[in-house]
Design a protein around this motif. Structure first.
Motif, PDB file in Angstrom:
ATOM      1  N   GLU A 109     -10.198  -4.997  -5.023  1.00 12.30           N
ATOM      2  CA  GLU A 109      -8.806  -4.656  -5.319  1.00 12.30           C
ATOM      3  C   GLU A 109      -7.855  -5.105  -4.212  1.00 12.30           C
ATOM      4  O   GLU A 109      -6.720  -5.489  -4.483  1.00 12.30           O
ATOM      5  CB  GLU A 109      -8.656  -3.155  -5.579  1.00 12.30           C
ATOM      6  CG  GLU A 109      -9.235  -2.752  -6.917  1.00 12.30           C
ATOM      7  CD  GLU A 109      -8.897  -1.324  -7.287  1.00 12.30           C
ATOM      8  OE1 GLU A 109      -7.821  -0.823  -6.917  1.00 12.30           O
ATOM      9  OE2 GLU A 109      -9.732  -0.702  -7.959  1.00 12.30           O
ATOM     10  N   LEU A 110      -8.304  -5.057  -2.964  1.00 10.87           N
ATOM     11  CA  LEU A 110      -7.449  -5.451  -1.856  1.00 10.87           C
ATOM     12  C   LEU A 110      -7.360  -6.974  -1.721  1.00 10.87           C
ATOM     13  O   LEU A 110      -6.387  -7.480  -1.152  1.00 10.87           O
ATOM     14  CB  LEU A 110      -7.943  -4.838  -0.547  1.00 10.87           C
ATOM     15  CG  LEU A 110      -7.786  -3.328  -0.450  1.00 10.87           C
ATOM     16  CD1 LEU A 110      -8.485  -2.798   0.803  1.00 10.87           C
ATOM     17  CD2 LEU A 110      -6.313  -2.925  -0.439  1.00 10.87           C
ATOM     18  N   ALA A 111      -8.351  -7.675  -2.233  1.00 11.51           N
ATOM     19  CA  ALA A 111      -8.326  -9.146  -2.162  1.00 11.51           C
ATOM     20  C   ALA A 111      -7.242  -9.668  -3.066  1.00 11.51           C
ATOM     21  O   ALA A 111      -6.546 -10.577  -2.837  1.00 11.51           O
ATOM     22  CB  ALA A 111      -9.677  -9.717  -2.555  1.00 11.51           C
TER      23      ALA A 111
ATOM     24  N   LEU B  21       0.820  -1.214   0.000  1.00 10.12           N
ATOM     25  CA  LEU B  21       0.000   0.000   0.000  1.00 10.12           C
ATOM     26  C   LEU B  21       0.856   1.268   0.000  1.00 10.12           C
ATOM     27  O   LEU B  21       0.477   2.278  -0.583  1.00 10.12           O
ATOM     28  CB  LEU B  21      -0.944   0.003   1.202  1.00 10.12           C
ATOM     29  CG  LEU B  21      -2.063  -1.037   1.170  1.00 10.12           C
ATOM     30  CD1 LEU B  21      -2.804  -1.066   2.498  1.00 10.12           C
ATOM     31  CD2 LEU B  21      -3.023  -0.765   0.028  1.00 10.12           C
ATOM     32  N   GLU B  22       2.007   1.197   0.639  1.00  7.39           N
ATOM     33  CA  GLU B  22       2.908   2.349   0.685  1.00  7.39           C
ATOM     34  C   GLU B  22       3.610   2.577  -0.655  1.00  7.39           C
ATOM     35  O   GLU B  22       3.754   3.707  -1.109  1.00  7.39           O
ATOM     36  CB  GLU B  22       3.958   2.111   1.775  1.00  7.39           C
ATOM     37  CG  GLU B  22       4.424   3.365   2.457  1.00  7.39           C
ATOM     38  CD  GLU B  22       5.228   3.008   3.686  1.00  7.39           C
ATOM     39  OE1 GLU B  22       6.442   2.741   3.537  1.00  7.39           O
ATOM     40  OE2 GLU B  22       4.641   2.994   4.780  1.00  7.39           O
ATOM     41  N   SER B  23       4.023   1.491  -1.286  1.00  6.63           N
ATOM     42  CA  SER B  23       4.784   1.620  -2.527  1.00  6.63           C
ATOM     43  C   SER B  23       3.904   1.850  -3.759  1.00  6.63           C
ATOM     44  O   SER B  23       4.340   2.473  -4.717  1.00  6.63           O
ATOM     45  CB  SER B  23       5.669   0.394  -2.740  1.00  6.63           C
ATOM     46  OG  SER B  23       4.884  -0.755  -2.944  1.00  6.63           O
ATOM     47  N   ARG B  24       2.689   1.307  -3.735  1.00  3.95           N
ATOM     48  CA  ARG B  24       1.770   1.463  -4.871  1.00  3.95           C
ATOM     49  C   ARG B  24       0.368   1.800  -4.354  1.00  3.95           C
ATOM     50  O   ARG B  24      -0.551   0.983  -4.477  1.00  3.95           O
ATOM     51  CB  ARG B  24       1.727   0.190  -5.694  1.00  3.95           C
ATOM     52  CG  ARG B  24       3.053  -0.142  -6.347  1.00  3.95           C
ATOM     53  CD  ARG B  24       2.940  -1.278  -7.289  1.00  3.95           C
ATOM     54  NE  ARG B  24       2.246  -2.422  -6.665  1.00  3.95           N
ATOM     55  CZ  ARG B  24       2.225  -3.631  -7.181  1.00  3.95           C
ATOM     56  NH1 ARG B  24       2.819  -3.876  -8.304  1.00  3.95           N
ATOM     57  NH2 ARG B  24       1.594  -4.611  -6.578  1.00  3.95           N
TER      58      ARG B  24
ATOM     59  N   PRO C  11      -3.333   2.837  -4.121  1.00  2.00           N
ATOM     60  CA  PRO C  11      -4.426   3.003  -5.081  1.00  2.00           C
ATOM     61  C   PRO C  11      -4.876   4.470  -5.105  1.00  2.00           C
ATOM     62  O   PRO C  11      -4.772   5.170  -4.091  1.00  2.00           O
ATOM     63  CB  PRO C  11      -5.542   2.111  -4.515  1.00  2.00           C
ATOM     64  CG  PRO C  11      -4.869   1.202  -3.538  1.00  2.00           C
ATOM     65  CD  PRO C  11      -3.679   1.944  -3.035  1.00  2.00           C
ATOM     66  N   ASN C  12      -5.388   4.927  -6.229  1.00  2.00           N
ATOM     67  CA  ASN C  12      -5.777   6.339  -6.342  1.00  2.00           C
ATOM     68  C   ASN C  12      -6.936   6.701  -5.427  1.00  2.00           C
ATOM     69  O   ASN C  12      -7.139   7.859  -5.114  1.00  2.00           O
ATOM     70  CB  ASN C  12      -6.088   6.708  -7.792  1.00  2.00           C
ATOM     71  CG  ASN C  12      -7.270   5.948  -8.348  1.00  2.00           C
ATOM     72  OD1 ASN C  12      -7.771   5.014  -7.739  1.00  2.00           O
ATOM     73  ND2 ASN C  12      -7.706   6.328  -9.528  1.00  2.00           N
ATOM     74  N   TRP C  13      -7.697   5.739  -4.956  1.00  2.00           N
ATOM     75  CA  TRP C  13      -8.833   5.999  -4.078  1.00  2.00           C
ATOM     76  C   TRP C  13      -8.452   5.992  -2.593  1.00  2.00           C
ATOM     77  O   TRP C  13      -9.231   6.371  -1.738  1.00  2.00           O
ATOM     78  CB  TRP C  13      -9.950   4.984  -4.316  1.00  2.00           C
ATOM     79  CG  TRP C  13      -9.480   3.573  -4.479  1.00  2.00           C
ATOM     80  CD1 TRP C  13      -9.341   2.888  -5.656  1.00  2.00           C
ATOM     81  CD2 TRP C  13      -9.076   2.674  -3.448  1.00  2.00           C
ATOM     82  NE1 TRP C  13      -8.876   1.620  -5.422  1.00  2.00           N
ATOM     83  CE2 TRP C  13      -8.702   1.464  -4.062  1.00  2.00           C
ATOM     84  CE3 TRP C  13      -8.974   2.760  -2.068  1.00  2.00           C
ATOM     85  CZ2 TRP C  13      -8.250   0.359  -3.338  1.00  2.00           C
ATOM     86  CZ3 TRP C  13      -8.527   1.663  -1.352  1.00  2.00           C
ATOM     87  CH2 TRP C  13      -8.173   0.486  -1.996  1.00  2.00           C
ATOM     88  N   MET C  14      -7.234   5.539  -2.265  1.00  2.00           N
ATOM     89  CA  MET C  14      -6.822   5.417  -0.865  1.00  2.00           C
ATOM     90  C   MET C  14      -6.444   6.763  -0.261  1.00  2.00           C
ATOM     91  O   MET C  14      -5.706   7.544  -0.870  1.00  2.00           O
ATOM     92  CB  MET C  14      -5.641   4.455  -0.721  1.00  2.00           C
ATOM     93  CG  MET C  14      -5.303   4.170   0.729  1.00  2.00           C
ATOM     94  SD  MET C  14      -3.971   2.973   0.936  1.00  2.00           S
ATOM     95  CE  MET C  14      -2.549   4.010   0.583  1.00  2.00           C
ATOM     96  N   ILE C  15      -6.940   7.035   0.939  1.00  2.00           N
ATOM     97  CA  ILE C  15      -6.575   8.239   1.686  1.00  2.00           C
ATOM     98  C   ILE C  15      -5.420   7.924   2.622  1.00  2.00           C
ATOM     99  O   ILE C  15      -4.425   8.636   2.657  1.00  2.00           O
ATOM    100  CB  ILE C  15      -7.795   8.784   2.463  1.00  2.00           C
ATOM    101  CG1 ILE C  15      -8.889   9.202   1.474  1.00  2.00           C
ATOM    102  CG2 ILE C  15      -7.389   9.925   3.381  1.00  2.00           C
ATOM    103  CD1 ILE C  15     -10.221   9.516   2.123  1.00  2.00           C
ATOM    104  N   GLU C  16      -5.560   6.867   3.399  1.00  2.00           N
ATOM    105  CA  GLU C  16      -4.499   6.418   4.294  1.00  2.00           C
ATOM    106  C   GLU C  16      -4.793   5.003   4.749  1.00  2.00           C
ATOM    107  O   GLU C  16      -5.885   4.483   4.533  1.00  2.00           O
ATOM    108  CB  GLU C  16      -4.361   7.334   5.516  1.00  2.00           C
ATOM    109  CG  GLU C  16      -5.508   7.257   6.493  1.00  2.00           C
ATOM    110  CD  GLU C  16      -5.289   8.077   7.746  1.00  2.00           C
ATOM    111  OE1 GLU C  16      -4.176   8.073   8.284  1.00  2.00           O
ATOM    112  OE2 GLU C  16      -6.247   8.726   8.181  1.00  2.00           O
ATOM    113  N   PHE C  17      -3.784   4.382   5.369  1.00  2.00           N
ATOM    114  CA  PHE C  17      -4.000   3.068   5.964  1.00  2.00           C
ATOM    115  C   PHE C  17      -3.330   3.039   7.327  1.00  2.00           C
ATOM    116  O   PHE C  17      -2.362   3.759   7.576  1.00  2.00           O
ATOM    117  CB  PHE C  17      -3.483   1.944   5.054  1.00  2.00           C
ATOM    118  CG  PHE C  17      -1.981   1.872   4.960  1.00  2.00           C
ATOM    119  CD1 PHE C  17      -1.262   1.034   5.790  1.00  2.00           C
ATOM    120  CD2 PHE C  17      -1.296   2.642   4.043  1.00  2.00           C
ATOM    121  CE1 PHE C  17       0.125   0.967   5.704  1.00  2.00           C
ATOM    122  CE2 PHE C  17       0.083   2.582   3.942  1.00  2.00           C
ATOM    123  CZ  PHE C  17       0.797   1.735   4.782  1.00  2.00           C
ATOM    124  N   ILE C  18      -3.891   2.216   8.208  1.00  2.00           N
ATOM    125  CA  ILE C  18      -3.369   2.113   9.570  1.00  2.00           C
ATOM    126  C   ILE C  18      -3.223   0.632   9.916  1.00  2.00           C
ATOM    127  O   ILE C  18      -4.216  -0.071  10.098  1.00  2.00           O
ATOM    128  CB  ILE C  18      -4.305   2.802  10.582  1.00  2.00           C
ATOM    129  CG1 ILE C  18      -4.475   4.267  10.211  1.00  2.00           C
ATOM    130  CG2 ILE C  18      -3.766   2.640  12.005  1.00  2.00           C
ATOM    131  CD1 ILE C  18      -5.531   4.992  11.004  1.00  2.00           C
TER     132      ILE C  18
END
Length: 73
Positions: free
Chosen positions: A71-73, A36-39, A41-48
């Motif tokens: 997409e995450l699956a 998630l950090e390296s690629r 997605p254009n819809w992602m705001i952040e992840f925890i």
């Protein structure tokens, strides 16, 4: 354990990658976080990342819950 997905409100999804804190679950959390950090997605705001889960916050105008889960699956 299979990966499970749960909604977190209307702008986030929680991905459960294990049922207990152990080395295998930690590796899965790190792999997903690195991806998630390296690629991002254009819809992602952040992840925890957490002990057995990763919460992914997304822009509901850019993607639906179903699309994010797919997409995450």
């Amino acid at each position: 354990m299979n990966t499970s997905f749960s909604p977190l409100g209307d702008q986030a999804i929680v991905i459960e990658l294990g049922t207990e804190i152990n080395e295998e679950t930690e590796k899965k959390i790190r792999r997903l976080s690195t991806l998630l950090e390296s690629r991002p997605p254009n819809w992602m705001i952040e992840f925890i990342p957490a002990f057995i889960t990763v919460a992914v916050f997304y822009d509901p105008c850019a993607a639906t819950y179903s699309k994010v889960q797919e997409e995450l699956a």
